[in-house]
Design a protein around this motif. Structure first.
Motif, short mmCIF file in Angstrom:
data_model
loop_
_atom_site.label_atom_id
_atom_site.label_comp_id
_atom_site.label_asym_id
_atom_site.label_seq_id
_atom_site.Cartn_x
_atom_site.Cartn_y
_atom_site.Cartn_z
N ASN A 1 80.01 40.76 61.03
CA ASN A 1 79.93 40.09 61.89
C ASN A 1 81.04 39.26 62.18
OD1 ASN A 1 77.27 41.18 63.25
ND2 ASN A 1 76.14 40.38 60.80
N GLY A 2 82.36 39.45 61.37
CA GLY A 2 83.45 38.24 61.57
C GLY A 2 83.95 37.56 60.85
N VAL A 3 83.07 37.58 59.15
CA VAL A 3 82.94 36.97 58.48
C VAL A 3 84.07 37.81 57.11
CG1 VAL A 3 81.65 36.06 56.33
CG2 VAL A 3 81.05 35.78 58.11
N LEU A 4 84.99 37.15 57.17
CA LEU A 4 85.75 37.54 56.24
C LEU A 4 85.06 37.95 54.59
CD1 LEU A 4 88.29 39.28 54.66
CD2 LEU A 4 89.52 37.91 55.26
N MET A 5 85.16 38.27 53.53
CA MET A 5 84.52 38.13 51.99
C MET A 5 86.00 38.02 51.81
SD MET A 5 81.54 37.70 52.36
CE MET A 5 80.70 37.59 50.52
N THR B 1 84.00 35.59 66.07
CA THR B 1 82.39 34.90 65.66
C THR B 1 81.48 36.33 66.04
OG1 THR B 1 82.16 35.51 68.73
CG2 THR B 1 82.43 33.79 68.30
N LYS B 2 79.89 36.31 65.63
CA LYS B 2 79.29 37.72 65.83
C LYS B 2 79.30 38.55 66.49
CE LYS B 2 74.39 38.70 64.59
NZ LYS B 2 72.94 37.91 63.74
N LYS B 3 79.35 38.06 68.09
CA LYS B 3 79.25 38.43 69.00
C LYS B 3 80.27 39.61 69.03
CE LYS B 3 78.75 38.35 74.51
NZ LYS B 3 78.15 36.55 75.53
N GLU B 4 81.82 38.30 69.42
CA GLU B 4 82.53 39.26 68.87
C GLU B 4 83.30 40.94 68.42
OE1 GLU B 4 85.97 35.12 70.77
OE2 GLU B 4 85.70 35.80 68.26
#
Length: 504
Positions: A380-384, A413-416
């Motif tokens: 959802n757009g987040v890089l750990m 973004t989550k949408k992207e």
């Protein structure tokens, strides 16, 4: 005494008094200046000391060239580097005796398979051997155990390092490269753990003394870790960036429409699709799935330069990549991609922008960066935060330090991310990687074929970037095969071998 004499004496006293005040004032000024100077020096020294302690101390202390580190290495047996599945990747062979540590031999059971990422300790230090050098020659075992260890073995043993690397998966990735040059990196999108960092051509670290000159003379650069250091033309995998930039500029991007005849004609140049295949009328999803060069060149020319550059920056281009576990003292082991459209540049024109939009011209990227982008899309757009070191433990198994899973950055973004997943799913359902549609797991990806500059043989860089999921497990991968004949080898086949083993 005459009035005149009295007046002169009085004036003389006043003059002396005035001079005394001036001298006193001058001394006071000097004292204040001296105090300020020494106070400034003192504060500077305190500031530098604090800066050193919190910023540079660890770098200096752990530097493999630090004489104190060299002295420690003479009294402590170097610890073992383990894979996540318990395999020894590097250990010290004492040859049956602990009397003379200088006779110890560093062993690498997997030879060429882990050479670049694990590194070596002769001819300097590289890879994890360099990053973890201080831990490997430090013993954090409690005093009583140290005494017992010294009594039983006559020597102390350094800490061991537990990595996130999966020995079985690494071997599969390495073998999937075949005889090709290239690099593969594999990451868990949910934890940031790097499971694979494979590179070919390679070498056996145990033979380094004998082959050192030969390795440095080879143009194929076997010492380089292609999965993290390599910088390649990305070709169509860069269309992930172009797509995101187009989406950010055009809120009604779902209305995109393009008719592909196989060859796109612009004002003063042409761009062809693969084998000049005509895709007909396309939506943005179709253009992404079929990797239509004409459609993406058209999009690239429409995107505002500032938006394009900003999107690339958000996706880690032109920045230091967050993979601290491979940033060593002696070399840059992690390189980011290069992308920048400068309207004032002499190169800037419609052809340059169109070609850049499909991952050609001056665009460069490493597999490490592309796997981070794929991981962020999956999550959802987040890089750990990517990492290779899971924990440092004493020889007896007590945990000294452990890596915590944490977020690094929101790349989109989550949408992207959701929209890009849908496009990447189309690639693997009916597009350029439709072979994955028959698998027991679901794949989201992007293929790439980068045309190499000044290459009369028609060789290309073959790419696959994406991730797969099955039940609650997900795995992101970036593969590049370097300088291969179009159709002779495919990066998506390498990705398939890795996914097959991991999920099946």
């Amino acid at each position: 005494m005459s009035r005149r004499t009295s007046q002169l004496r009085s004036e003389g006293a006043n003059i002396k008094s005035g001079n005394g005040k001036k001298i006193k004032q001058k001394r006071n000024v000097q004292a204040v200046v001296t105090t300020l100077v020494f106070t400034t020096i003192f504060l500077y020294m305190i500031g530098y000391y604090l800066f050193f302690m919190f910023h540079d101390a660890e770098t200096v202390v752990t530097n493999s060239k630090n004489p104190r580190i060299e002295e420690k290495a003479k009294t402590i047996i170097r610890g073992t580097i383990y894979s996540s599945d318990g395999e020894k990747l590097a250990y010290t062979d004492t040859n049956g005796t602990d009397d003379n540590l200088e006779d110890d031999v560093r062993k690498y059971p997997y030879g060429k398979v882990f050479a670049q990422v694990v590194g070596y300790t002769t001819k300097g230090f590289t890879g994890l051997e360099d990053v973890c050098n201080y831990d490997l020659i430090t013993t954090d075992t409690n005093v009583l155990r140290q005494i017992q260890q010294d009594f039983d073995e006559g020597v102390l043993r350094g800490n061991d390092v537990q990595t996130t690397l999966n020995a079985s998966l690494q071997k599969t990735a390495y073998e999937s490269l075949g005889e090709n040059r290239g690099g593969i990196i594999v990451m868990d999108p949910d934890t940031g753990e790097v499971l694979v960092s494979a590179s070919k051509p390679s070498y056996d670290p145990e033979d380094l003394d004998e082959i050192w000159k030969e390795l440095n003379e080879k143009s194929s650069a076997p010492l380089m870790n292609r999965s993290t250091q390599g910088q390649y033309l990305p070709g169509s995998v860069f269309k992930i960036v172009t797509t995101l930039a187009y989406m950010r500029q055009n809120t009604k991007y779902s209305n995109f429409s393009y008719h592909c005849d196989g060859v796109a004609q612009f004002n003063n140049f042409q761009l062809s699709c693969y084998h000049k295949n005509a895709h007909g009328r396309e939506t943005l999803e179709n253009a992404f799935a079929y990797s239509c060069n004409g459609a993406f060149a058209t999009m690239g020319l429409d995107i505002d330069t500032k938006i394009f550059n900003a999107t690339a920056d958000d996706l880690l281009f032109n920045h230091s990549l967050p993979l601290e576990d491979l940033k060593t003292q002696n070399a840059s082991y992690v390189k980011s991609g290069v992308f920048s459209l400068d309207e004032s540049s002499k190169k800037y024109n419609s052809y340059y922008v169109a070609e850049s939009s499909i991952g050609q011209q001056d665009v460069l990227v490493s597999p490490a960066q592309m796997v981070m982008i794929a991981s962020a899309i999956a999550k959802n757009g987040v890089l750990m935060k990517p990492h290779l070191i899971d924990a440092v433990k004493t020889h007896s198994g007590e945990t000294v330090q452990e890596t915590k899973v944490q977020e690094e950055k929101q790349l989109m973004t989550k949408k992207e991310a959701k929209q890009l997943r849908e496009y990447m799913s189309a690639v693997c359902e009916y597009g350029t990687a439709k072979e994955f549609s028959q698998k027991s797991y679901t794949v989201y990806g992007k293929t790439g074929t980068a045309d190499l500059t000044n290459n009369p043989d028609g060789k290309i860089n073959s790419w696959f970037v994406g991730y797969a999921k099955k039940d609650n497990k997900r795995l992101a991968v970036a593969v590049v095969l370097e300088n291969v004949y179009n159709g002779s080898s495919s990066a998506k086949n390498c990705a398939g071998d890795i996914f097959d083993q991991y999920f099946d």
